[in-house]
Design a protein around this motif. Structure first.
Motif, PDB file in Angstrom:
ATOM      1  N   ASP A  19       0.829  -1.196   0.000  1.00 37.47           N
ATOM      2  CA  ASP A  19       0.000   0.000   0.000  1.00 37.47           C
ATOM      3  C   ASP A  19       0.868   1.252   0.000  1.00 37.47           C
ATOM      4  O   ASP A  19       0.612   2.202  -0.748  1.00 37.47           O
ATOM      5  CB  ASP A  19      -0.910  -0.017   1.230  1.00 37.47           C
ATOM      6  CG  ASP A  19      -1.930   1.110   1.209  1.00 37.47           C
ATOM      7  OD1 ASP A  19      -2.256   1.599   0.116  1.00 37.47           O
ATOM      8  OD2 ASP A  19      -2.404   1.505   2.298  1.00 37.47           O
ATOM      9  N   ASN A  24       2.418   1.639  -3.396  1.00 35.77           N
ATOM     10  CA  ASN A  24       1.425   2.072  -4.381  1.00 35.77           C
ATOM     11  C   ASN A  24       1.158   3.572  -4.258  1.00 35.77           C
ATOM     12  O   ASN A  24       1.069   4.292  -5.260  1.00 35.77           O
ATOM     13  CB  ASN A  24       0.127   1.287  -4.166  1.00 35.77           C
ATOM     14  CG  ASN A  24      -0.795   1.359  -5.364  1.00 35.77           C
ATOM     15  OD1 ASN A  24      -0.399   1.742  -6.455  1.00 35.77           O
ATOM     16  ND2 ASN A  24      -2.045   1.000  -5.164  1.00 35.77           N
ATOM     17  N   ARG A  25       1.050   4.058  -3.031  1.00 35.55           N
ATOM     18  CA  ARG A  25       0.832   5.491  -2.820  1.00 35.55           C
ATOM     19  C   ARG A  25       2.056   6.293  -3.242  1.00 35.55           C
ATOM     20  O   ARG A  25       1.932   7.368  -3.833  1.00 35.55           O
ATOM     21  CB  ARG A  25       0.509   5.767  -1.343  1.00 35.55           C
ATOM     22  CG  ARG A  25      -0.802   5.160  -0.876  1.00 35.55           C
ATOM     23  CD  ARG A  25      -0.998   5.354   0.610  1.00 35.55           C
ATOM     24  NE  ARG A  25      -2.108   4.561   1.113  1.00 35.55           N
ATOM     25  CZ  ARG A  25      -3.099   5.037   1.856  1.00 35.55           C
ATOM     26  NH1 ARG A  25      -3.124   6.312   2.180  1.00 35.55           N
ATOM     27  NH2 ARG A  25      -4.057   4.245   2.285  1.00 35.55           N
ATOM     28  N   SER A  67       2.244   5.308  -7.629  1.00 35.35           N
ATOM     29  CA  SER A  67       1.071   5.560  -8.457  1.00 35.35           C
ATOM     30  C   SER A  67       0.376   6.875  -8.100  1.00 35.35           C
ATOM     31  O   SER A  67       0.080   7.693  -8.976  1.00 35.35           O
ATOM     32  CB  SER A  67       0.086   4.388  -8.316  1.00 35.35           C
ATOM     33  OG  SER A  67      -1.074   4.628  -9.069  1.00 35.35           O
ATOM     34  N   LYS A 116      -9.545  -0.518  -8.772  1.00 36.37           N
ATOM     35  CA  LYS A 116      -8.457   0.090  -7.997  1.00 36.37           C
ATOM     36  C   LYS A 116      -8.109  -0.757  -6.786  1.00 36.37           C
ATOM     37  O   LYS A 116      -6.931  -0.975  -6.473  1.00 36.37           O
ATOM     38  CB  LYS A 116      -8.869   1.499  -7.563  1.00 36.37           C
ATOM     39  CG  LYS A 116      -7.703   2.353  -7.077  1.00 36.37           C
ATOM     40  CD  LYS A 116      -8.091   3.812  -7.022  1.00 36.37           C
ATOM     41  CE  LYS A 116      -6.871   4.681  -6.735  1.00 36.37           C
ATOM     42  NZ  LYS A 116      -7.170   6.113  -6.775  1.00 36.37           N
ATOM     43  N   GLU A 117      -9.132  -1.239  -6.075  1.00 39.53           N
ATOM     44  CA  GLU A 117      -8.887  -2.075  -4.897  1.00 39.53           C
ATOM     45  C   GLU A 117      -8.222  -3.386  -5.284  1.00 39.53           C
ATOM     46  O   GLU A 117      -7.308  -3.853  -4.605  1.00 39.53           O
ATOM     47  CB  GLU A 117     -10.205  -2.342  -4.170  1.00 39.53           C
ATOM     48  CG  GLU A 117     -10.781  -1.128  -3.450  1.00 39.53           C
ATOM     49  CD  GLU A 117     -12.119  -1.422  -2.808  1.00 39.53           C
ATOM     50  OE1 GLU A 117     -12.691  -2.503  -3.101  1.00 39.53           O
ATOM     51  OE2 GLU A 117     -12.596  -0.582  -2.018  1.00 39.53           O
ATOM     52  N   ASN A 125      -6.356  -3.966  -7.882  1.00 40.88           N
ATOM     53  CA  ASN A 125      -4.980  -3.686  -8.292  1.00 40.88           C
ATOM     54  C   ASN A 125      -4.067  -3.526  -7.076  1.00 40.88           C
ATOM     55  O   ASN A 125      -2.937  -4.010  -7.052  1.00 40.88           O
ATOM     56  CB  ASN A 125      -4.946  -2.409  -9.139  1.00 40.88           C
ATOM     57  CG  ASN A 125      -3.569  -2.129  -9.696  1.00 40.88           C
ATOM     58  OD1 ASN A 125      -2.950  -2.974 -10.338  1.00 40.88           O
ATOM     59  ND2 ASN A 125      -3.076  -0.929  -9.460  1.00 40.88           N
ATOM     60  N   SER A 126      -4.581  -2.871  -6.027  1.00 39.62           N
ATOM     61  CA  SER A 126      -3.808  -2.699  -4.802  1.00 39.62           C
ATOM     62  C   SER A 126      -3.554  -4.039  -4.127  1.00 39.62           C
ATOM     63  O   SER A 126      -2.452  -4.306  -3.639  1.00 39.62           O
ATOM     64  CB  SER A 126      -4.554  -1.757  -3.850  1.00 39.62           C
ATOM     65  OG  SER A 126      -3.799  -1.514  -2.692  1.00 39.62           O
ATOM     66  N   GLN A 127      -4.563  -4.906  -4.089  1.00 40.59           N
ATOM     67  CA  GLN A 127      -4.396  -6.227  -3.479  1.00 40.59           C
ATOM     68  C   GLN A 127      -3.402  -7.072  -4.259  1.00 40.59           C
ATOM     69  O   GLN A 127      -2.586  -7.790  -3.670  1.00 40.59           O
ATOM     70  CB  GLN A 127      -5.752  -6.934  -3.404  1.00 40.59           C
ATOM     71  CG  GLN A 127      -6.711  -6.300  -2.402  1.00 40.59           C
ATOM     72  CD  GLN A 127      -8.100  -6.905  -2.478  1.00 40.59           C
ATOM     73  OE1 GLN A 127      -8.446  -7.603  -3.431  1.00 40.59           O
ATOM     74  NE2 GLN A 127      -8.921  -6.624  -1.476  1.00 40.59           N
ATOM     75  N   SER A 181       0.080  -5.834  -3.449  1.00 44.89           N
ATOM     76  CA  SER A 181       0.501  -6.274  -2.119  1.00 44.89           C
ATOM     77  C   SER A 181       0.970  -7.723  -2.153  1.00 44.89           C
ATOM     78  O   SER A 181       1.979  -8.074  -1.528  1.00 44.89           O
ATOM     79  CB  SER A 181      -0.647  -6.116  -1.119  1.00 44.89           C
ATOM     80  OG  SER A 181      -0.962  -4.759  -0.926  1.00 44.89           O
ATOM     81  N   ARG A 215      -4.641  10.366  -0.278  1.00 42.50           N
ATOM     82  CA  ARG A 215      -3.956   9.134   0.125  1.00 42.50           C
ATOM     83  C   ARG A 215      -2.500   9.416   0.509  1.00 42.50           C
ATOM     84  O   ARG A 215      -1.964   8.827   1.441  1.00 42.50           O
ATOM     85  CB  ARG A 215      -4.011   8.125  -1.024  1.00 42.50           C
ATOM     86  CG  ARG A 215      -5.361   7.432  -1.164  1.00 42.50           C
ATOM     87  CD  ARG A 215      -5.516   6.723  -2.499  1.00 42.50           C
ATOM     88  NE  ARG A 215      -4.421   5.828  -2.801  1.00 42.50           N
ATOM     89  CZ  ARG A 215      -4.328   4.564  -2.359  1.00 42.50           C
ATOM     90  NH1 ARG A 215      -5.271   4.051  -1.572  1.00 42.50           N
ATOM     91  NH2 ARG A 215      -3.302   3.793  -2.717  1.00 42.50           N
TER      92      ARG A 215
END
Length: 595
Positions: free
Chosen positions: A144, A147-148, A151, A218-219, A221-223, A226, A338
Motif C-alpha cells: 500500500d 502504491n501510494r 502511483s 483500484k482495490e 490492483n492494490s491487493q 501487495s 492518500r
C-alpha cells in the motif's frame, strides 16, 4: 479516438455528480484542502506555468487562424474568390507550423515540469515517511505504501502543473471556437453544442455503475500489488519450503479476479460508449445535414461548410477537454488525500537536547527503564511494570520465549516506540538523562534479526553507517567480527558484490558482516537481536570479546537463547508474561544449563 473521448465524457459526468455529492455532505472542503496541498508544489513553478498558459493560448489562436485561412483558400479554389491566394497559403501554412511547434514545446514543458514536481513530491514524501512514527506507519502494508508512493504521486504530479493552465487554455479554446462559428452562423453554433445536454441527461444512468467498477478495479490492483511485494520479499522462504507452485497458483487466482473485474468494467464501458457514440453521431449528422442544406440553398460556400464541420469537431473536443478536467481534478484530489494520510502520520519524537550527550560518548552510557508499561494496542500490554539497566562495559542479555517482548524491548531502547507509562532513558556518566527518541538513535548500533545485507559491494554495505570510512577501517571492523577471513578470499575483497539480502553469502557470513557494520559505526551502545544465532560458539564468544575490547566503555545488549552468550553477561533479564525481571547468578546459571 471516439472511444477515449466517450470514456472521458462518462468519467466527467460521474465526477460532476461526485463533486455535487461532496458539496451536499460537507466533504467538498477536503477536496479543496487536498488541492491546496498540491498547489504548495505547483507554486514553485509559477513562472513556468504562466509561460505554459501563454504558449497554449497562442497555439490555440494560431490553430484557429489556420482554419479560417483554409476556409478562404477553399473558396478561392472553388471559384468564389480569386484574390489573395498566395497570402492565404502563407498564413495557413505558417500558422499551422507555428501551432505544431508550440504544441511540441508545450508537450516538452509539461513533461519536464511533471518530472520535476514528481521528484520534488517523492523526495519530500520519502523524508516524511522515513520520519513517521514507527507504530503508525506499520499499520500500512508495504504494498500500500509503495502504491501510494509511486502511483498516487504520479497522478498528482501529472496534474499539479497542467491542471490550472489546462482550464484556462480549454476555456479560451472553447470560447474562441464558439465565437468563430457564431460569427458565421448562430444555428450551427447551437448544433455544435448539441451533445452536451444529452450527455448531462444520461449521466445519472452511468454514474453509479462506473464508480462501483472503478473502485473495484483500484482495490483489486492494490491487493494484487501487495501480493506481489510480499511474494518477492519472501522469495527465499518460498523457494526453501518448495511452495513456489502454490504461489504461482495463487498469483493466477489473483490475476483471474483482476481479469473478471476489469472485463466487467470493459463491457460496461463498451455499452456506455455505444450509447454516447449514437448521441454524438446524431449531433454530427444534424450538423452535416444543416451544412448540406445551407450549401444547397447557396447560403454558404464550400469553405464555410468545411470550417463549420471542422470547428464543430473542435468545439466538441474543447468541451470534452474542459469538462474532462473535472475527473483529473477529482482523481488528483483522491491521490493527494492518500499521500497526505502518510504525510500527516505522527512524527517521531525529536528531543533537541539529546545532542548534549555527544560529549560523553567516550565514557559510555547506561540504558535504563523504570516502571515501564507498553502496549501496541490499548488493553493488550506487552511489557508491564518492568525495570531494566545496562551499564558501560557490560554485556546484558534479554532472554525469554519467542513472542514475549524481547524485540519490543529493543524498539523501546531505540525510541521506535514510546511507553505508555514509566521511562526509557539513556544516562550519561554525570547523571544527565534523556528520554529515548529519534535524536538518541545515533548513539546506538543495531544488528537486527534476519539477513539485513543490501545489494551492492561489501564496502558499500559497510559505508551505509559511515560514509567516509576508509578501506582500512572497514577491514579492521571485519576482522573484529571474524568476517575478514572469508571476505579477503572473495574476488575483489571488500569490493566483492553480494545480492539483495546477502544473496551469495551463508547466514553466518551475513551475520558477521552485519556485526562488522555495527562495529564500524562504533556507537557507545550496541544492540544485538539474536544477531549471533548463526555463528558457532567459538566465533560467537570471540566476536563479543572483540566488541568489548574495541571500546571498553561500550554497552552491549543482546537478545539470545545461547548459553555461551549468557556466560559472558554481567546481567541477565528474563522477559515472560509481560514482565522483565533480572535473574540472580544462580538463576542465570540454571538457565544456561537448561539451554
Amino acid at each position: 479516438m471516439d472511444e477515449n473521448k466517450n470514456k472521458q465524457e462518462s468519467a466527467t459526468f460521474a465526477s460532476l455528480e461526485t463533486l455535487a455529492a461532496r458539496w451536499k455532505d460537507g466533504t467538498f472542503r477536503e477536496i479543496i484542502d487536498d488541492w491546496k496541498w498540491i498547489f504548495t508544489y505547483s507554486a514553485r513553478y509559477k513562472f513556468a506555468i504562466v509561460f505554459y498558459v501563454f504558449l497554449g493560448i497562442f497555439s490555440t489562436t494560431m490553430g484557429l487562424v489556420s482554419s479560417v485561412a483554409s476556409k478562404y483558400l477553399i473558396d478561392i479554389i472553388t471559384g468564389y474568390q480569386t484574390s489573395k491566394l498566395a497570402i492565404l497559403i502563407i498564413v495557413m501554412v505558417g500558422s499551422s507550423i507555428v501551432s505544431l511547434a508550440l504544441d511540441s514545446v508545450l508537450s516538452r514543458i509539461t513533461t519536464r515540469l511533471s518530472i520535476y514536481i514528481n521528484n520534488d513530491i517523492q523526495a519530500d514524501i520519502f523524508d516524511k515517511i522515513v520520519d513517521a512514527d514507527w507504530l503508525s506507519l506499520s499499520r500500512y502494508s508495504n504494498g500500500d505504501v509503495l502504491n501510494r508512493f509511486n502511483s498516487d504521486i504520479s497522478t498528482v504530479s501529472g496534474n499539479a502543473i497542467s491542471w490550472l493552465p489546462s482550464i484556462i487554455i480549454a476555456v479560451y479554446r472553447f470560447v474562441a471556437t464558439f465565437l468563430v462559428i457564431l460569427h458565421y452562423d448562430w444555428v450551427m453554433a447551437l448544433i455544435a453544442l448539441g451533445s452536451a445536454p444529452f450527455m448531462l441527461l444520461i449521466s445519472k444512468f452511468l454514474i453509479k455503475k462506473q464508480r462501483e467498477y472503478s473502485k473495484k478495479v483500484k482495490e483489486m490492483n492494490s491487493q494484487l500489488m501487495s501480493f506481489e511485494v510480499e511474494t518477492f520479499y519472501n522469495f527465499d522462504t518460498i523457494k526453501s519450503f518448495g511452495i513456489a507452485p502454490y504461489y504461482s497458483k495463487k498469483l493466477r487466482w489473483w490475476q483471474g479476479k483482476f481479469k473478471d473485474v476489469s472485463l466487467d468494467y470493459n463491457m460496461f464501458s463498451i455499452k456506455s460508449n455505444i450509447l454516447m457514440s449514437v448521441i454524438g453521431m446524431a449531433v454530427q449528422f444534424a450538423a452535416f445535414g444543416y451544412c448540406l442544406f445551407r450549401l444547397w440553398t447557396h447560403s454558404i460556400t464550400y469553405g464555410t461548410m468545411t470550417l463549420f464541420l471542422q470547428q464543430r469537431s473542435n468545439l466538441s473536443g474543447a468541451f470534452s477537454s474542459l469538462v474532462s478536467i473535472i475527473p483529473a481534478f477529482l482523481n488528483s484530489s483522491v491521490s493527494a488525500h492518500r499521500i497526505r494520510e502518510l504525510v500527516e502520520l505522527p512524527r517521531e519524537v525529536h528531543i533537541p537536547e539529546s545532542s548534549e550527550l555527544d560529549q560523553y560518548a567516550e565514557k559510555g552510557f547506561s540504558v535504563q527503564m523504570r516502571d515501564l508499561r507498553f502496549a501496541y494496542a490499548e488493553g493488550t500490554d506487552v511489557i508491564t511494570k518492568s525495570e531494566f539497566v545496562a551499564k558501560p562495559g557490560e554485556i546484558v542479555a534479554l532472554v525469554g520465549p519467542s513472542g514475549e517482548g524481547k524485540t519490543t524491548m529493543i524498539r523501546l531502547i531505540l525510541g521506535l516506540v514510546c511507553p505508555q507509562e514509566g521511562q526509557a532513558v539513556i544516562r550519561a556518566c554525570d547523571g544527565r538523562e534523556v528520554t529515548m527518541n529519534a535524536e538518541t538513535r545515533h548513539l546506538f548500533a543495531y544488528v537486527p534479526q534476519g539477513n539485513t545485507i543490501l545489494s551492492g559491494t561489501i564496502a558499500e554495505n559497510m559505508r551505509t553507517v559511515k560514509e567516509d570510512a576508509s578501506d582500512e577501517e572497514i577491514i579492521q571492523a571485519l576482522k573484529l567480527s571474524c568476517a575478514w577471513d572469508f571476505v579477503e578470499k572473495m574476488p575483489g575483497g571488500i569490493n566483492a558484490r553480494v545480492g539483495e539480502r546477502g544473496r551469495g553469502l551463508s547466514e553466518g557470513q551475513a551475520q558477521r558482516i552485519a556485526i562488522a557494520r555495527a562495529i564500524l559505526r562504533d556507537a557507545p551502545v550496541l544492540l544485538l537481536d539474536e544477531a549471533t544465532s548463526a555463528l558457532d560458539v567459538t566465533t560467537e564468544r570471540q566476536v563479543l570479546r572483540n566488541i568489548i575490547t574495541q571500546r571498553p566503555n561500550k554497552t552491549c545488549i543482546v537478545t539470545t537463547h545461547r548459553p555461551s552468550v549468557l556466560n559472558l553477561c554481567q546481567r541477565v533479564y528474563r522477559v515472560v508474561d509481560t514482565k522483565v525481571t533480572e535473574l540472580d547468578e544462580e538463576e542465570s546459571s540454571r538457565m544456561s544449563m537448561d539451554f
